[in-house]
Design a protein around this motif. Structure first.
Motif, PDB file in Angstrom:
ATOM      1  N   PRO A  50      41.820  50.608  32.568  1.00  0.00           N
ATOM      2  CA  PRO A  50      42.475  51.871  32.725  1.00  0.00           C
ATOM      3  C   PRO A  50      41.756  52.866  33.392  1.00  0.00           C
ATOM      4  CG  PRO A  50      40.960  51.467  30.598  1.00  0.00           C
ATOM      5  CD  PRO A  50      40.978  50.094  31.348  1.00  0.00           C
ATOM      6  N   SER A  51      42.596  53.959  33.854  1.00  0.00           N
ATOM      7  CA  SER A  51      41.895  54.861  34.836  1.00  0.00           C
ATOM      8  C   SER A  51      41.121  55.762  34.069  1.00  0.00           C
ATOM      9  CB  SER A  51      43.339  55.679  35.488  1.00  0.00           C
ATOM     10  OG  SER A  51      42.924  56.791  36.091  1.00  0.00           O
ATOM     11  N   LYS A  52      40.258  56.156  34.675  1.00  0.00           N
ATOM     12  CA  LYS A  52      39.560  57.298  33.827  1.00  0.00           C
ATOM     13  C   LYS A  52      39.973  58.484  34.389  1.00  0.00           C
ATOM     14  CE  LYS A  52      36.642  57.567  38.322  1.00  0.00           C
ATOM     15  NZ  LYS A  52      35.197  57.191  38.791  1.00  0.00           N
ATOM     16  N   ARG A  53      41.121  58.722  35.087  1.00  0.00           N
ATOM     17  CA  ARG A  53      42.125  59.941  35.179  1.00  0.00           C
ATOM     18  C   ARG A  53      42.927  60.093  34.224  1.00  0.00           C
ATOM     19  NH1 ARG A  53      40.855  61.813  40.408  1.00  0.00           N
ATOM     20  NH2 ARG A  53      39.614  60.513  41.673  1.00  0.00           N
ATOM     21  N   GLY A  54      43.336  59.049  33.635  1.00  0.00           N
ATOM     22  CA  GLY A  54      44.405  59.345  33.025  1.00  0.00           C
ATOM     23  C   GLY A  54      45.722  58.719  33.654  1.00  0.00           C
ATOM     24  N   VAL A  55      45.528  58.400  35.028  1.00  0.00           N
ATOM     25  CA  VAL A  55      46.741  58.163  35.733  1.00  0.00           C
ATOM     26  C   VAL A  55      46.544  56.916  36.778  1.00  0.00           C
ATOM     27  CG1 VAL A  55      48.429  58.878  37.682  1.00  0.00           C
ATOM     28  CG2 VAL A  55      47.345  60.573  35.961  1.00  0.00           C
ATOM     29  N   GLY A  56      47.124  56.168  36.949  1.00  0.00           N
ATOM     30  CA  GLY A  56      46.879  54.837  37.558  1.00  0.00           C
ATOM     31  C   GLY A  56      45.943  53.984  36.821  1.00  0.00           C
ATOM     32  N   ILE A  67      39.400  62.855  27.896  1.00  0.00           N
ATOM     33  CA  ILE A  67      40.293  62.788  26.714  1.00  0.00           C
ATOM     34  C   ILE A  67      40.033  61.840  25.697  1.00  0.00           C
ATOM     35  CG2 ILE A  67      42.835  62.044  26.148  1.00  0.00           C
ATOM     36  CD1 ILE A  67      43.637  63.335  28.836  1.00  0.00           C
ATOM     37  N   ALA A  68      39.563  60.621  26.040  1.00  0.00           N
ATOM     38  CA  ALA A  68      39.041  59.503  25.219  1.00  0.00           C
ATOM     39  C   ALA A  68      37.871  60.156  24.264  1.00  0.00           C
ATOM     40  CB  ALA A  68      38.571  58.522  25.973  1.00  0.00           C
ATOM     41  N   ASP A  69      36.931  60.933  24.876  1.00  0.00           N
ATOM     42  CA  ASP A  69      35.549  61.284  24.472  1.00  0.00           C
ATOM     43  C   ASP A  69      36.256  62.269  23.433  1.00  0.00           C
ATOM     44  OD1 ASP A  69      33.673  59.852  25.341  1.00  0.00           O
ATOM     45  OD2 ASP A  69      33.140  61.085  26.983  1.00  0.00           O
ATOM     46  N   ARG A  78      40.150  68.322  25.102  1.00  0.00           N
ATOM     47  CA  ARG A  78      41.191  67.251  25.003  1.00  0.00           C
ATOM     48  C   ARG A  78      42.568  68.010  25.801  1.00  0.00           C
ATOM     49  NH1 ARG A  78      43.284  63.656  20.038  1.00  0.00           N
ATOM     50  NH2 ARG A  78      44.261  65.485  19.391  1.00  0.00           N
ATOM     51  N   ALA A  79      42.734  69.470  25.333  1.00  0.00           N
ATOM     52  CA  ALA A  79      43.718  70.040  25.820  1.00  0.00           C
ATOM     53  C   ALA A  79      43.548  70.330  27.454  1.00  0.00           C
ATOM     54  CB  ALA A  79      43.860  71.443  25.255  1.00  0.00           C
ATOM     55  N   VAL A  80      42.314  70.692  27.803  1.00  0.00           N
ATOM     56  CA  VAL A  80      42.106  70.742  29.177  1.00  0.00           C
ATOM     57  C   VAL A  80      42.217  69.426  30.123  1.00  0.00           C
ATOM     58  CG1 VAL A  80      40.241  71.065  31.047  1.00  0.00           C
ATOM     59  CG2 VAL A  80      40.455  72.725  28.965  1.00  0.00           C
ATOM     60  N   GLY A  81      41.919  68.371  29.588  1.00  0.00           N
ATOM     61  CA  GLY A  81      42.316  67.002  29.986  1.00  0.00           C
ATOM     62  C   GLY A  81      43.575  66.762  30.209  1.00  0.00           C
ATOM     63  N   ASN A  82      44.481  67.103  29.195  1.00  0.00           N
ATOM     64  CA  ASN A  82      45.730  66.572  29.253  1.00  0.00           C
ATOM     65  C   ASN A  82      46.585  67.557  30.406  1.00  0.00           C
ATOM     66  OD1 ASN A  82      46.660  64.273  27.851  1.00  0.00           O
ATOM     67  ND2 ASN A  82      45.954  65.407  26.288  1.00  0.00           N
ATOM     68  N   LYS A 138      34.389  67.999  34.939  1.00  0.00           N
ATOM     69  CA  LYS A 138      33.802  68.329  36.217  1.00  0.00           C
ATOM     70  C   LYS A 138      33.980  67.136  37.165  1.00  0.00           C
ATOM     71  CE  LYS A 138      32.118  72.349  35.165  1.00  0.00           C
ATOM     72  NZ  LYS A 138      32.227  73.498  36.043  1.00  0.00           N
ATOM     73  N   MET A 139      34.014  65.826  36.733  1.00  0.00           N
ATOM     74  CA  MET A 139      33.989  64.762  37.700  1.00  0.00           C
ATOM     75  C   MET A 139      35.470  64.314  38.000  1.00  0.00           C
ATOM     76  SD  MET A 139      31.097  63.692  38.951  1.00  0.00           S
ATOM     77  CE  MET A 139      31.356  62.268  39.687  1.00  0.00           C
ATOM     78  N   GLU A 140      36.636  65.259  37.302  1.00  0.00           N
ATOM     79  CA  GLU A 140      37.983  64.830  37.150  1.00  0.00           C
ATOM     80  C   GLU A 140      38.323  63.444  36.733  1.00  0.00           C
ATOM     81  OE1 GLU A 140      39.722  65.547  41.311  1.00  0.00           O
ATOM     82  OE2 GLU A 140      38.396  67.429  41.294  1.00  0.00           O
ATOM     83  N   ALA A 141      37.397  63.034  35.737  1.00  0.00           N
ATOM     84  CA  ALA A 141      37.483  61.727  35.066  1.00  0.00           C
ATOM     85  C   ALA A 141      38.533  62.225  33.597  1.00  0.00           C
ATOM     86  CB  ALA A 141      36.409  61.012  34.738  1.00  0.00           C
ATOM     87  N   TYR A 142      39.501  62.656  33.935  1.00  0.00           N
ATOM     88  CA  TYR A 142      40.196  63.406  32.751  1.00  0.00           C
ATOM     89  C   TYR A 142      40.403  62.380  31.661  1.00  0.00           C
ATOM     90  CZ  TYR A 142      40.643  67.306  36.190  1.00  0.00           C
ATOM     91  OH  TYR A 142      40.288  67.998  37.203  1.00  0.00           O
ATOM     92  N   GLY A 143      40.871  61.093  31.985  1.00  0.00           N
ATOM     93  CA  GLY A 143      41.221  60.117  30.913  1.00  0.00           C
ATOM     94  C   GLY A 143      39.967  59.901  30.091  1.00  0.00           C
ATOM     95  N   TYR A 144      38.807  59.607  30.616  1.00  0.00           N
ATOM     96  CA  TYR A 144      37.604  59.457  29.863  1.00  0.00           C
ATOM     97  C   TYR A 144      37.368  60.771  29.025  1.00  0.00           C
ATOM     98  CZ  TYR A 144      36.152  55.430  32.717  1.00  0.00           C
ATOM     99  OH  TYR A 144      35.903  54.233  33.439  1.00  0.00           O
TER     100      TYR A 144
END
Length: 490
Positions: A375-381, A60-62, A80-84, A52-58
Motif C-alpha cells: 500500500p502507498s505510504k502517501r495514501g494514493v497509488g 494517517i496509519a500512525d 490524521r486530519a492533516v494527513g487526509n 514532512k516526508m509527504e508520507a501521508y498514508g503512513y
C-alpha cells in the motif's frame, strides 16, 4: 528499562526532527515504538515526521494507532486530519477537525482549519456537480491580436516566435520580481500546448556525440534554485538538452515563473527540451497547493485554466537511448504492463489521472525496499519492490528507471540494485527540509553522472503563500500550532 530506552530514542527523534532530518527522526521514533508500542505520543511524533516526508498514508496509519491507544489524544486527531487533508480526502478530514475543535474549543488554528475544510467539502461537491466532460477550451474567444501591450511595458517584445533575447529578459524580469505581460503569458502557454499535444505519450530520444541531456526532478516553484541548475550545468542549447520530470509547480511561491521559463525553453528548443507530467500538474493538487491561487494573484483565472489544459497535454514519460525509462512516479500494479502499453496510452482522452489506472500509477507510485507490492505510504497509488523493478527492466530491455516524486536528503538515491533511481531538484524543500538538490547528466556513452547542489537565497516570500486558505501550511512548520509540533514527554 525498555521504557527508558524508548524515551531516549524518542528524544533522539525529536533532536533529528528539530534538525529537519526527517528520515532520521522517523528511524528513531520507529525504534522507540519497537521498545514500547503502547505510547501514543511516539506514533503522533512519527506521524508528524511522515507528514514532512509527504508520507501521508503512513501518517494517517500512525495517528489512527495513537487514537486506538488513547481515544482522548487530540493531537492524534489533528495529525490524521492533516494527513487526509493533504491527500484531498476532505470528507474524512472534517470528522477529525470537528473532534479537535470539540476537545480544544480555544484552539483558533484548529477552528480555522475546520471551517476551511467545510468550505472545501462544499467546493468539491459543487465542482463535481458542474463538471462537464467536454468543456470548451479557455482559449475560445481569446483575441490575442487585439490585446494591447502598453508602451509602459519595459520588457522585450514577443512577436510570433520566441527568441533567446526574450527568454533572457524573462529570466531577468522574474529575478527582479516583475511579471510578463499577460498577452505573452497566453502566447507561451498556447504555443507550448500545441507542441506537447503532438508529442507521443512516451517521448523517445537519443544522445548523440557532443550532446548531453540533463534529467531534473521536482522543482516545485523554487525559481531561484532552478536558475542555479542552469548556472552550474549550463543553460539549454542545441547541445545541452534537458528533461524536467514533473512537479514544476505548487508549494514554492514562484511556480508561474518556473513553469513559464520551462515552457519558454520548450518553445525555443522543441526537439531537445523535454517535459514530463507530474502529479502536481493536475487540477485538484493545484487548487490545494498554491498554483491556482498564484495564477489568479499574478495574472488571472484564465491563465490557470490554460495552464490546466496544457498540463493535461504533457507527455507522461521519456525513454532515453532505449536504456532509461523516465517518469514522475514509478511502476505499475500489473507485471504485464510494458513500454508498448505506454506508447499506446491515449492521454488526451483523460485530462486528470483519477484514483486508479495507468496514468495515476505513472504519476503517483513509489519504490519500497521489500519485494512485491504494498500500500502507498502517501495514501494514493501503491509501492513497488526491487523484484518488480527487475522484472520490468528485463522485460523491456532497460538498464534502469529514473523517477522523482520524493525528497531525497542527498538529492538523489540509487535503489533496487541500481535499477531504480530517484532524482529530486528542489533543495531545502519548502524552506523546511535540509535536503540537497540533484540532477543527472547523460552523455552519448549513457553513463549516469550525478550532481548535487545546495539551495540559494531567495526573496522573503514563504512557501505556500498562495495556497488555498493557507490550509496546507499545517504540518510544514510555517507557523507554530496551538497543539505543538512534537510531544516532548512520554
Amino acid at each position: 528499562m525498555a521504557a527508558e530506552d524508548a524515551v531516549a530514542m524518542k528524544n533522539k527523534g525529536n533532536e533529528a526532527f528539530k534538525a529537519k532530518d526527517w528520515p532520521a527522526a522517523i528511524d528513531f521514533y520507529t525504534k522507540a515504538i519497537e521498545l514500547n508500542d503502547k505510547e501514543a505520543s511516539f506514533y503522533t511524533n512519527r506521524a508528524q515526521a511522515n507528514i514532512k516526508m509527504e508520507a501521508y498514508g503512513y501518517a494517517i496509519a500512525d495517528a489512527t494507532h495513537a487514537i486506538e491507544l488513547n481515544p482522548d489524544f487530540a493531537k492524534a486527531y489533528y495529525r490524521r486530519a492533516v494527513g487526509n487533508t493533504a491527500i484531498l480526502k476532505h470528507g474524512d478530514a472534517i470528522h477529525d477537525w470537528k473532534v479537535v475543535v470539540r476537545k480544544n474549543p480555544a484552539d483558533k488554528v484548529a477552528k480555522a482549519q475546520y471551517d476551511a475544510c467545510q468550505k472545501m467539502v462544499k467546493r468539491d461537491a459543487f465542482l463535481k456537480a458542474i463538471e462537464i466532460s467536454d468543456a470548451p477550451s479557455a482559449a475560445e474567444g481569446l483575441d490575442l491580436e487585439n490585446i494591447i501591450v502598453e508602451d509602459a511595458y519595459d520588457g522585450v517584445r514577443l512577436k510570433d516566435e520566441i527568441t533567446q533575447e526574450f527568454v533572457d529578459d524573462m529570466i531577468s524580469r522574474f529575478k527582479n520580481g516583475k511579471k510578463l505581460h499577460r498577452k505573452y503569458v497566453f502566447q507561451i502557454i498556447l504555443a507550448v500546448k500545441d507542441i506537447i499535444y503532438k508529442e507521443p505519450t512516451m517521448v523517445e530520444t537519443h544522445v548523440k556525440s557532443g550532446q548531453k541531456i540533463t534529467v531534473c526532478g521536482d522543482t516545485h516553484g523554487q525559481y531561484f534554485d532552478l536558475l542555479e541548475i542552469f548556472r552550474l550545468n549550463g543553460f539549454p542549447s542545441e547541445s545541452q538538452h534537458y528533461l524536467f520530470n514533473g512537479d514544476f509547480v505548487d508549494r514554492g511561491s514562484w511556480s508561474t515563473e518556473v513553469v513559464l521559463l520551462l515552457y519558454a525553453y520548450k518553445w525555443l528548443y522543441p526537439s531537445s527540451f523535454f517535459l514530463n507530467r507530474g502529479n502536481h500538474e493536475t487540477d485538484d493538487m493545484n487548487r490545494m497547493y498554491g498554483f491556482e491561487g498564484e495564477c489568479k494573484a499574478k495574472y488571472n483565472e484564465r491563465v490557470f485554466k490554460l495552464f490546466s489544459e496544457s498540463f493535461s497535454a504533457l507527455p507522461l514519460a521519456t525513454l532515453i537511448g532505449d536504456k532509461y525509462f523516465v517518469l514522475h512516479g514509478g511502476l505499475f500494479s500489473d507485471d504485464e504492463t510494458s513500454l508498448d502499453d505506454i506508447r499506446k496510452l491515449n492521454r488526451h482522452g483523460q485530462r486528470q489521472p483519477g484514483q486508479s489506472g495507468l496514468m495515476m500509477e505513472m504519476l503517483w507510485t513509489d519504490p519500497q525496499t521489500e519485494p512485491g507490492r504494498g500500500p502507498s505510504k502517501r495514501g494514493v497509488g501503491l509501492q513497488f519492490g526491487p523484484d518488480v523493478t527487475k522484472r520490468f527492466c528485463e522485460k523491456n530491455g532497460l538498464e534502469a528507471i529514473i523517477r522523482s516524486h520524493e525528497v531525497r536528503m542527498e538529492g538523489y538515491e540509487v535503489e533496487h540494485d541500481g535499477k531504480c533511481i530517484t532524482v529530486f531538484s528542489a533543495p531545502k524543500y519548502c524552506d523546511s527540509t535540509e535536503n540537497k538538490g540533484a540532477y543527472i547528466n547523460i552523455e552519448s556513452d549513457y553513463k549516469l553522472d550525478f550532481h548535487k547542489f545546495d539551495a540559494v537565497p531567495h526573496p522573503d516570500i514563504k512557501p505556500m503563500a498562495y495556497a488555498n486558505n493557507g490550509m496546507m501550511t499545517l504540518g510544514f512548520g510555517y507557523h507554530s500550532m496551538a497543539l505543538g509540533v512534537l510531544e516532548g514527554r512520554a
